[in-house]
Design an enzyme around this catalytic site. Structure first.
Site, PDB file in Angstrom:
ATOM      1  N   LYS A  77       0.883  -1.304  -0.110  1.00 22.37           N
ATOM      2  CA  LYS A  77       0.085   0.002   0.041  1.00 22.37           C
ATOM      3  C   LYS A  77       0.986   1.289   0.053  1.00 22.37           C
ATOM      4  CE  LYS A  77      -0.969   0.500   5.001  1.00 22.37           C
ATOM      5  NZ  LYS A  77      -1.719   0.667   6.002  1.00 22.37           N
ATOM      6  N   ASP A  78       2.074   1.302   0.245  1.00 19.73           N
ATOM      7  CA  ASP A  78       3.238   2.269   0.378  1.00 19.73           C
ATOM      8  C   ASP A  78       3.677   2.664  -0.809  1.00 19.73           C
ATOM      9  OD1 ASP A  78       2.482   2.898   2.895  1.00 19.73           O
ATOM     10  OD2 ASP A  78       4.256   1.475   3.645  1.00 19.73           O
ATOM     11  N   ARG A 125      -8.222   8.172   4.377  1.00 24.11           N
ATOM     12  CA  ARG A 125      -9.216   7.384   4.011  1.00 24.11           C
ATOM     13  C   ARG A 125     -10.126   6.829   5.125  1.00 24.11           C
ATOM     14  NH1 ARG A 125      -8.919   2.275   5.233  1.00 24.11           N
ATOM     15  NH2 ARG A 125      -6.859   2.255   5.753  1.00 24.11           N
ATOM     16  N   ARG A 126      -9.327   6.572   6.178  1.00 20.62           N
ATOM     17  CA  ARG A 126     -10.014   6.217   7.510  1.00 20.62           C
ATOM     18  C   ARG A 126     -10.724   7.290   8.289  1.00 20.62           C
ATOM     19  NH1 ARG A 126      -4.419   3.276   9.254  1.00 20.62           N
ATOM     20  NH2 ARG A 126      -5.013   1.249   8.539  1.00 20.62           N
ATOM     21  N   ARG A 143       0.700  10.411  13.862  1.00 21.90           N
ATOM     22  CA  ARG A 143       1.757   9.519  13.165  1.00 21.90           C
ATOM     23  C   ARG A 143       2.655   8.505  13.815  1.00 21.90           C
ATOM     24  NH1 ARG A 143       4.751  11.283   8.854  1.00 21.90           N
ATOM     25  NH2 ARG A 143       5.652   9.360   9.171  1.00 21.90           N
ATOM     26  N   ARG A 149       1.223   4.528  18.265  1.00 12.97           N
ATOM     27  CA  ARG A 149      -0.185   4.840  18.157  1.00 12.97           C
ATOM     28  C   ARG A 149      -1.031   4.186  19.316  1.00 12.97           C
ATOM     29  NH1 ARG A 149      -1.088   4.921  11.781  1.00 12.97           N
ATOM     30  NH2 ARG A 149       0.719   5.999  10.990  1.00 12.97           N
ATOM     31  N   CYS A 235      -1.913   6.954  -2.120  1.00 13.98           N
ATOM     32  CA  CYS A 235      -2.171   6.579  -0.598  1.00 13.98           C
ATOM     33  C   CYS A 235      -2.631   7.262   0.317  1.00 13.98           C
ATOM     34  CB  CYS A 235      -0.778   5.693  -0.184  1.00 13.98           C
ATOM     35  SG  CYS A 235       0.355   6.776   0.506  1.00 13.98           S
TER      36      CYS A 235
END
Length: 316
Positions: A77-78, A125-126, A143, A149, A235
């Site tokens: 995804k990166d 997106r989230r 981040r 996190r 992304c």
């Protein structure tokens, strides 16, 4: 002579690279991990402001082209969707669970969090999908690695954070998940849960790496990434996509679902299509065109809005 495998330095990245290295060792090859620091590792600003797609891959790709390493492992995804001159994704191993996961205080699920709860995520997106649910949650930008996190929840700076379940699974930390989010609620990022094993296009190691490739996973992520390509989204775009190989009365086919939403939750689109497994690019392109016909461009590239509040790490 050992194969030199380039990887980011984070615990998750080295764990993922270690999985690929173990597969290669099982085939009888010596593998040495070479840790590389990327722009995304040293710059803690929002991804969109420091370059978005590719900030985690550029330094590793440069080392690969320079001959300093023989192969590299990326979180798929990166990776930018456009091909990189001189390089090829030689293998995409079987995908881990692509869904997103919630880690919340007091064992809460998303629906149990009261209005006003602070949800941490650095992903537009989230954020867009959380806003679209209309639950009255406060979304704040974060981040950092998995530990950082999750610590926001333990320290009380967030009521919950949203992470990729795949990363937690690879780190052996799924016991901290309070809810795995159904794709009907939150579609993952294109390629989420999949790894990309990259090498130089003309390197004989390409044939060796092809043994690690999983055909179904490659078909799924190819459809998802073609969707991104046609939408010209990276992304950091508020876009989710998930392709799955499914069986129906006519046999095996590829199902592709997508979400495009405004970051503030003011508008969103969800669309899906099915197509043949052996033509994933066509499926991704068709769904992208359908989304564009229905107004996706205005959601993927909305007017610039004020940034979300960002949680800062306390001084050391």
């Amino acid at each position: 002579m050992a194969l030199r495998l380039g990887t980011r330095r984070s615990t998750l990245a080295t764990t993922q690279s270690g999985l690929v290295a173990d597969r290669l060792r099982a085939l009888g090859h010596q593998v040495e991990l070479v840790e590389i620091t990327t722009e995304g590792d040293v710059n803690t600003g929002p991804l969109a402001s420091i370059g978005g797609t590719g900030v985690f891959a550029s330094a590793i790709r440069a080392a690969l082209l320079a001959g300093e390493i023989d192969l590299a492992v990326h979180s798929l995804k990166d990776l930018p969707v456009a091909p990189h001159a001189g390089l090829v994704v030689a293998a995409i191993p079987p995908r881990e669970d692509p869904r997103d996961a919630l880690v919340a205080r007091d064992g809460h699920t998303l629906g149990e969090l009261p209005a006003g709860s602070v949800i941490g995520t650095g992903s537009p997106r989230r954020a867009a999908q959380l806003e679209a649910l209309g639950l009255g949650l406060e979304i704040t930008a974060i981040r950092g690695n998995v530990d950082t996190r999750i610590r926001h929840v333990h320290d009380g700076r967030c009521d919950a954070v949203v992470l990729a379940r795949a990363g937690l699974a690879r780190l052996g930390r799924t016991d901290e998940v309070t809810e795995t989010l159904d794709p009907l609620v939150m579609l993952p990022a294109a390629g989420q849960g999949a790894l990309a094993v990259e090498c130089r296009e003309d390197d004989p190691v390409r044939e060796l790496l092809a043994q690690l490739d999983d055909a179904d996973t490659r078909a799924c992520v190819t459809a998802e990434r073609e969707l991104l390509s046609v939408l010209e989204a990276g992304c950091t775009a508020p876009l989710g996509a998930l392709a799955e190989v499914v069986e129906d009365l006519d046999g095996v086919e590829l199902s592709l679902r997508a979400f495009v939403g405004a970051p503030d939750g003011s508008g969103s689109l969800r669309r899906s299509l099915t197509g043949p497994v052996d033509d994933p690019r066509s499926l991704g392109a068709r769904l992208a065109r359908l989304l564009l016909e229905d107004g996706a461009a205005d959601l993927v590239s909305p007017p610039v809005s004020p940034p979300r509040p960002t949680i800062q790490e306390p001084p050391a």
